[in-house]
Motif scaffolding. Sequence first.
Motif, mmCIF file in Angstrom:
data_model
loop_
_atom_site.group_PDB
_atom_site.id
_atom_site.type_symbol
_atom_site.label_atom_id
_atom_site.label_comp_id
_atom_site.label_asym_id
_atom_site.label_seq_id
_atom_site.Cartn_x
_atom_site.Cartn_y
_atom_site.Cartn_z
ATOM 1 N N GLN A 95 0.894 -1.277 -0.047
ATOM 2 C CA GLN A 95 0.010 -0.020 -0.021
ATOM 3 C C GLN A 95 0.795 1.086 -0.023
ATOM 4 O OE1 GLN A 95 -3.615 0.600 0.088
ATOM 5 N NE2 GLN A 95 -2.707 2.564 -0.405
ATOM 6 N N ASP A 96 0.477 1.933 -1.043
ATOM 7 C CA ASP A 96 1.471 3.271 -1.064
ATOM 8 C C ASP A 96 0.676 4.439 -0.486
ATOM 9 O OD1 ASP A 96 3.652 5.373 -1.929
ATOM 10 O OD2 ASP A 96 2.344 5.601 -3.841
ATOM 11 N N VAL A 97 1.300 5.490 -0.182
ATOM 12 C CA VAL A 97 0.553 6.755 0.456
ATOM 13 C C VAL A 97 0.372 7.997 -0.823
ATOM 14 C CG1 VAL A 97 0.817 6.001 2.609
ATOM 15 C CG2 VAL A 97 2.529 7.955 1.757
ATOM 16 N N GLY A 98 1.238 7.812 -1.889
ATOM 17 C CA GLY A 98 1.026 8.664 -2.931
ATOM 18 C C GLY A 98 2.029 9.978 -3.045
ATOM 19 N N ALA A 99 2.894 9.872 -2.017
ATOM 20 C CA ALA A 99 4.053 10.862 -1.970
ATOM 21 C C ALA A 99 5.267 10.072 -2.629
ATOM 22 C CB ALA A 99 4.106 11.207 -0.501
ATOM 23 N N ARG A 100 6.024 11.171 -3.130
ATOM 24 C CA ARG A 100 7.342 10.917 -3.900
ATOM 25 C C ARG A 100 8.374 10.351 -2.962
ATOM 26 N NH1 ARG A 100 9.114 15.687 -6.320
ATOM 27 N NH2 ARG A 100 10.014 16.269 -4.525
ATOM 28 N N PHE A 101 8.194 10.857 -1.577
ATOM 29 C CA PHE A 101 9.371 10.553 -0.502
ATOM 30 C C PHE A 101 9.030 9.399 0.318
ATOM 31 C CE2 PHE A 101 7.631 14.903 0.386
ATOM 32 C CZ PHE A 101 6.465 14.388 0.883
ATOM 33 N N TYR A 102 8.241 8.577 -0.077
ATOM 34 C CA TYR A 102 7.581 7.373 0.754
ATOM 35 C C TYR A 102 8.284 6.378 -0.212
ATOM 36 C CZ TYR A 102 4.492 4.977 3.814
ATOM 37 O OH TYR A 102 4.123 4.199 4.832
ATOM 38 N N THR A 103 9.375 5.478 0.475
ATOM 39 C CA THR A 103 10.324 4.962 -0.041
ATOM 40 C C THR A 103 9.848 3.460 -0.693
ATOM 41 O OG1 THR A 103 10.874 3.662 1.999
ATOM 42 C CG2 THR A 103 11.756 5.825 1.541
ATOM 43 N N TYR A 104 8.692 2.998 -0.252
ATOM 44 C CA TYR A 104 8.344 1.828 -1.169
ATOM 45 C C TYR A 104 8.090 1.814 -2.778
ATOM 46 C CZ TYR A 104 6.866 0.346 3.606
ATOM 47 O OH TYR A 104 6.804 0.189 4.723
ATOM 48 N N VAL A 105 7.807 3.154 -3.234
ATOM 49 C CA VAL A 105 7.802 3.088 -4.587
ATOM 50 C C VAL A 105 9.200 3.037 -5.182
ATOM 51 C CG1 VAL A 105 5.409 4.158 -4.754
ATOM 52 C CG2 VAL A 105 7.747 5.573 -4.659
ATOM 53 N N TRP A 106 10.163 3.556 -4.508
ATOM 54 C CA TRP A 106 11.596 3.364 -4.863
ATOM 55 C C TRP A 106 12.183 1.959 -4.875
ATOM 56 C CZ3 TRP A 106 11.125 6.348 -8.256
ATOM 57 C CH2 TRP A 106 10.681 7.849 -8.284
ATOM 58 N N THR A 107 11.504 1.179 -3.696
ATOM 59 C CA THR A 107 11.919 -0.335 -3.569
ATOM 60 C C THR A 107 11.429 -0.932 -4.916
ATOM 61 O OG1 THR A 107 11.867 -0.356 -1.199
ATOM 62 C CG2 THR A 107 11.387 -2.359 -2.397
ATOM 63 N N MET A 108 10.211 -0.534 -5.513
ATOM 64 C CA MET A 108 9.634 -1.198 -6.317
ATOM 65 C C MET A 108 10.496 -0.729 -7.651
ATOM 66 S SD MET A 108 5.670 -0.391 -8.136
ATOM 67 C CE MET A 108 5.973 1.014 -8.346
ATOM 68 N N TYR A 109 10.806 0.436 -7.637
ATOM 69 C CA TYR A 109 11.718 0.927 -8.930
ATOM 70 C C TYR A 109 12.900 -0.057 -9.211
ATOM 71 C CZ TYR A 109 14.098 3.764 -12.194
ATOM 72 O OH TYR A 109 14.847 4.394 -13.197
ATOM 73 N N ASP A 110 13.599 0.061 -8.017
ATOM 74 C CA ASP A 110 14.906 -0.791 -8.132
ATOM 75 C C ASP A 110 14.793 -2.099 -8.338
ATOM 76 O OD1 ASP A 110 16.511 1.408 -7.454
ATOM 77 O OD2 ASP A 110 16.415 1.316 -5.532
ATOM 78 N N ALA A 111 13.475 -2.933 -7.831
ATOM 79 C CA ALA A 111 13.117 -4.178 -8.267
ATOM 80 C C ALA A 111 13.089 -4.236 -9.676
ATOM 81 C CB ALA A 111 12.198 -4.628 -7.312
ATOM 82 N N MET A 112 12.258 -3.204 -10.099
ATOM 83 C CA MET A 112 11.982 -3.515 -11.412
ATOM 84 C C MET A 112 12.889 -3.377 -12.691
ATOM 85 S SD MET A 112 8.615 -0.719 -11.677
ATOM 86 C CE MET A 112 8.694 -0.608 -13.271
ATOM 87 N N VAL A 113 13.885 -2.482 -12.040
ATOM 88 C CA VAL A 113 15.289 -2.184 -12.748
ATOM 89 C C VAL A 113 15.682 -3.716 -12.760
ATOM 90 C CG1 VAL A 113 17.437 -1.187 -12.921
ATOM 91 C CG2 VAL A 113 15.524 0.280 -12.430
ATOM 92 N N ALA A 114 15.881 -4.363 -11.758
ATOM 93 C CA ALA A 114 16.595 -5.617 -11.595
ATOM 94 C C ALA A 114 15.894 -6.644 -12.502
ATOM 95 C CB ALA A 114 16.668 -6.252 -10.301
ATOM 96 N N ALA A 115 14.668 -6.538 -12.550
ATOM 97 C CA ALA A 115 13.817 -7.513 -13.350
ATOM 98 C C ALA A 115 14.110 -7.124 -14.774
ATOM 99 C CB ALA A 115 12.331 -7.498 -12.940
ATOM 100 N N ALA A 116 14.077 -5.947 -15.198
ATOM 101 C CA ALA A 116 14.211 -5.454 -16.623
ATOM 102 C C ALA A 116 15.809 -6.141 -17.083
ATOM 103 C CB ALA A 116 14.049 -4.061 -16.829
ATOM 104 N N THR A 117 16.830 -6.072 -16.302
ATOM 105 C CA THR A 117 18.073 -6.374 -16.745
ATOM 106 C C THR A 117 18.445 -7.768 -16.709
ATOM 107 O OG1 THR A 117 19.063 -5.712 -14.677
ATOM 108 C CG2 THR A 117 18.997 -4.033 -16.176
#
Length: 451
Positions: free
Chosen positions: A162-184
């Motif tokens: 569950q996100d809270v919609g703010a850029r500085f909430y770190t879960y979305v960046w956990t998702m992003y780094d996990a996406m980068v790893a999956a993409a590569t």
Amino acid sequence: MTGRATGGASRRGFLGALGAGAAAVPAAALGGALPATAAGRPPRTGTDRRRPRVQTGVERLAADDFAALAGQRVGVITNPTGVLADLRHEVDVMAASGAVDLRAVLGPEHGFRGAAQAGASEGTYVDERTGVTVYDAYGADAADFARLYDEADVETVVFDIQDVGARFYTYVWTMYDAMVAAATSGRRFVVLDRPNPVGGEARGPMMTDEFRTFVGNQRIVQQHGMTVGELAAFLDGELITEETGGARLGDRLEVVAMRGWRGTLPYDDTGLPWVPPSPNVPTTDVALAYTGTCWFEGTLMSEGRGTTTPFQTVGSPGADWRWAQAVAGYDPGGLAVRDCFFTPTFSKHAGEVCGGLQLHVTDPVGGVDAITTATAMLVEARRLVEGFAWREDAYDPQRPFWVDKLSGSTRLREMVDAGASVGQITDAWAGELAAFDEQRQPYLRYPRGLS
């Protein structure tokens, strides 16, 4: 809070239908109401008021007995918010179902089961309830995630937090780094969508490249106004190639969309339970304020940690009723201001009596502009609060002010210090906000209007 696809056409066809807009998915595709095997109780009737108005991604996946994950070695990135409507955790349900080859859970900040405070995690361990290994993924970058995927031998990565919609909430960046790893690494990435509790409108300043950190790892505005599924599609379509040397997830990114959500629907009207995504976001009202008042982490004032209403309650020993009165004079939409006194039990000013204010939500989602309100709070705190100062980061001498990382640049701090008005400050980011809003349009999959 301060990152290898196989399988057949039937699985892709199912997720393709789920990834479409809610109105485009026929009821037959989901088998009607949730069966007892998915929800742990008999199906509810259409007149039962307890039935949630919104069906989350994990509910839709469970309704098909997780068939979309069949034949895949699965790792799940989640935390205590990854629950079904009956409050059972999806990892417990997956493990007990026998339908999912669950190889790993990857725990973000605060941990998989949520035992850790801000800036901490639970470590790596074997979960006693399920027997699944939980890997510590807090602070993991893309290289760390790729290593964890290899270690756990996963083919498909599922994200559900569950996100809270703010850029500085770190879960979305956990998702992003996990996406980068999956993409590569050629893996499949599945996002189980959930509501954005602050709604579907984008607000606030843009992140700049100079200040990208784990509290803002890409160029999006402060209140992005997207669900995690929409945001994942945006990041993959617009920004991820900068980290991957040109690789995208493409059709290996699959979003299991919600049914029944729209950007103007208050979370409390979804019928879904609110499970605190972190210890200091205990309620949806806190989430609505946090998008703006997290800026006070970048000052020496208390942002309310150590109270029962963090980010709604803000103040310091040098503040009094005059500050609250001045902020109330801006008539902050969707919020009411009350002057108050409080004594934090931990964090800044622990054990000290603080004067300050509490924000009360009067118009959830549609009327709340916490970023403009927080701008007024900073402008008036600089003018009225004795001892007001910016918090410095001793570990980053090149970018010493924490508020710059939260707001995305030096502009907010410098304009406040220069005596700029609230209108001048918010006007300064209007152009970049409009450009971002246009850029995100192709990735929005839920209605934004009132009907």
